[in-house]
Design a protein around this motif. Structure first.
Motif, PDB file in Angstrom:
ATOM      1  N   THR A  88      28.075   3.794 -39.025  1.00 22.68           N
ATOM      2  CA  THR A  88      28.408   3.538 -40.425  1.00 22.68           C
ATOM      3  C   THR A  88      29.877   3.176 -40.565  1.00 22.68           C
ATOM      4  O   THR A  88      30.730   3.680 -39.833  1.00 22.68           O
ATOM      5  N   GLU A  89      30.167   2.309 -41.521  1.00 20.13           N
ATOM      6  CA  GLU A  89      31.559   2.064 -41.905  1.00 20.13           C
ATOM      7  C   GLU A  89      31.858   2.911 -43.138  1.00 20.13           C
ATOM      8  O   GLU A  89      31.156   2.825 -44.147  1.00 20.13           O
ATOM      9  N   ILE A 143      39.733   3.086 -43.669  1.00 18.85           N
ATOM     10  CA  ILE A 143      38.432   2.592 -43.231  1.00 18.85           C
ATOM     11  C   ILE A 143      38.222   2.999 -41.780  1.00 18.85           C
ATOM     12  O   ILE A 143      39.099   2.819 -40.933  1.00 18.85           O
ATOM     13  N   MET A 144      37.055   3.578 -41.502  1.00 18.82           N
ATOM     14  CA  MET A 144      36.780   4.057 -40.148  1.00 18.82           C
ATOM     15  C   MET A 144      35.317   3.812 -39.816  1.00 18.82           C
ATOM     16  O   MET A 144      34.475   3.644 -40.702  1.00 18.82           O
ATOM     17  N   VAL A 145      35.036   3.784 -38.529  1.00 22.59           N
ATOM     18  CA  VAL A 145      33.660   3.671 -38.054  1.00 22.59           C
ATOM     19  C   VAL A 145      33.156   5.066 -37.712  1.00 22.59           C
ATOM     20  O   VAL A 145      33.790   5.803 -36.960  1.00 22.59           O
ATOM     21  N   ILE A 146      32.024   5.435 -38.308  1.00 21.68           N
ATOM     22  CA  ILE A 146      31.408   6.730 -38.068  1.00 21.68           C
ATOM     23  C   ILE A 146      30.245   6.542 -37.100  1.00 21.68           C
ATOM     24  O   ILE A 146      29.325   5.770 -37.366  1.00 21.68           O
ATOM     25  N   GLU A 147      30.304   7.214 -35.968  1.00 25.20           N
ATOM     26  CA  GLU A 147      29.227   7.129 -34.993  1.00 25.20           C
ATOM     27  C   GLU A 147      28.053   8.006 -35.428  1.00 25.20           C
ATOM     28  O   GLU A 147      28.202   8.918 -36.242  1.00 25.20           O
ATOM     29  N   LYS A 148      26.879   7.722 -34.888  1.00 27.18           N
ATOM     30  CA  LYS A 148      25.705   8.535 -35.214  1.00 27.18           C
ATOM     31  C   LYS A 148      25.927   9.984 -34.774  1.00 27.18           C
ATOM     32  O   LYS A 148      26.780  10.266 -33.928  1.00 27.18           O
ATOM     33  N   ASN A 149      25.175  10.905 -35.368  1.00 28.68           N
ATOM     34  CA  ASN A 149      25.299  12.347 -35.129  1.00 28.68           C
ATOM     35  C   ASN A 149      26.643  12.883 -35.607  1.00 28.68           C
ATOM     36  O   ASN A 149      27.264  13.734 -34.958  1.00 28.68           O
ATOM     37  N   PHE A 176      19.083   1.805 -41.287  1.00 33.14           N
ATOM     38  CA  PHE A 176      20.042   2.886 -41.474  1.00 33.14           C
ATOM     39  C   PHE A 176      19.273   4.173 -41.778  1.00 33.14           C
ATOM     40  O   PHE A 176      18.404   4.207 -42.640  1.00 33.14           O
ATOM     41  N   ILE A 177      19.608   5.251 -41.044  1.00 30.78           N
ATOM     42  CA  ILE A 177      18.897   6.522 -41.191  1.00 30.78           C
ATOM     43  C   ILE A 177      19.905   7.638 -41.435  1.00 30.78           C
ATOM     44  O   ILE A 177      20.931   7.711 -40.754  1.00 30.78           O
TER      45      ILE A 177
END
Length: 260
Positions: A37-38, A45-51, A71-72
């Protein structure tokens, strides 16, 4: 009381998602990202990794959109006059992305929360309040035990290993072999285990055997020798000595304690 306003377990957005809340959502919002996710938070602004999860305050402005499809996410909105004080007491990180050391635990809790939320009954609100408090305490506890020592990357594997020790108390496996299975040295393996769970792996091995032995003494007619074998002991003398040391009585006295 903490009131659950809405929740979702593994919500799938096949067409993607955009959430723009320049003035916040107006309530406490928990999001567990199962997809990259952005995120725009505090003008960064950052990129969020899964989990990864984040718990927003009601007035925190944020924006996020998917970086992969579908997207989940798992999520809930809640409110409560006691909530801010409760979170402060837990030192719970608000408005901060946190890598989940046990993603499966979060998913299990969210699935149960959604299930209870859809039910009706006189105790529903109290059950939800207890479940939310328990869930937040579990997250805070995990973070305090893993993040300060940078051990979060080990937690899932070690938690599964620990569960296996209790599920299969009859197995005879050395600490050296357990460490090798995780590609770690014996000393580092033991250090991580103690940091994560507050006891040595040997102590958990024995506790698992003792729990199983007590269950068999209470619920079966197996002999002490048979129980010793079922708990992974090569001879019943060693079993009886260890049982008395950890339980406080001999296996026979434990079995017939209600008759004395």
């Amino acid at each position: 009381m903490i009131t659950l306003l809405a929740c979702g377990y593994r919500t799938i957005h096949h067409e993607g998602i955009i959430r723009n809340r320049p003035h916040g959502s107006g309530n406490y919002t928990f999001i567990f990202f199962n997809s990259r996710t952005e995120l725009k938070l505090h003008e960064h602004i950052m990129v969020i990794e899964k989990n990864t999860f984040i718990f927003f305050r009601p007035d925190t402005p944020y924006f996020y959109r998917e970086l992969e499809s579908p997207f989940i996410n798992d999520w809930f909105h809640c409110n409560g006059e006691e909530l801010e004080g409760f979170l402060t007491g837990l030192q719970f990180p608000l408005d901060t992305p946190v890598e989940a050391s046990d993603p499966m635990m979060i998913s299990r809790c969210m699935m149960e929360l959604q299930h209870i939320h859809r039910l009706d009954g006189p105790l529903r609100e109290r059950i939800i309040d207890c479940d939310l408090r328990s869930f937040l305490m579990k997250l805070a506890d995990l973070r305090q035990r893993t993040a300060p020592h940078q051990l979060h990357r080990y937690y899932a594997a070690f938690a599964e290993l620990r569960n296996d020790l209790y599920r299969s108390p009859q197995q005879n496996i050395s600490v050296t072999r357990l460490a090798e299975n995780l590609n770690l040295s014996k000393s580092y393996f033991q250090h991580i285990y103690k940091q994560l769970f507050g006891c040595s792996v040997v102590t958990d091995m024995i506790n698992g055997r003792m729990e199983h032995a007590k269950y068999l003494l209470d619920h079966s007619e197996m002999s002490v020798t048979q129980i010793a074998d079922s708990c992974g002991y090569e001879n019943d003398t060693h079993f009886m000595r260890q049982f008395k040391k950890f339980v406080g009585s001999s296996p026979r006295k434990y079995r017939f304690r209600s008759e004395t």
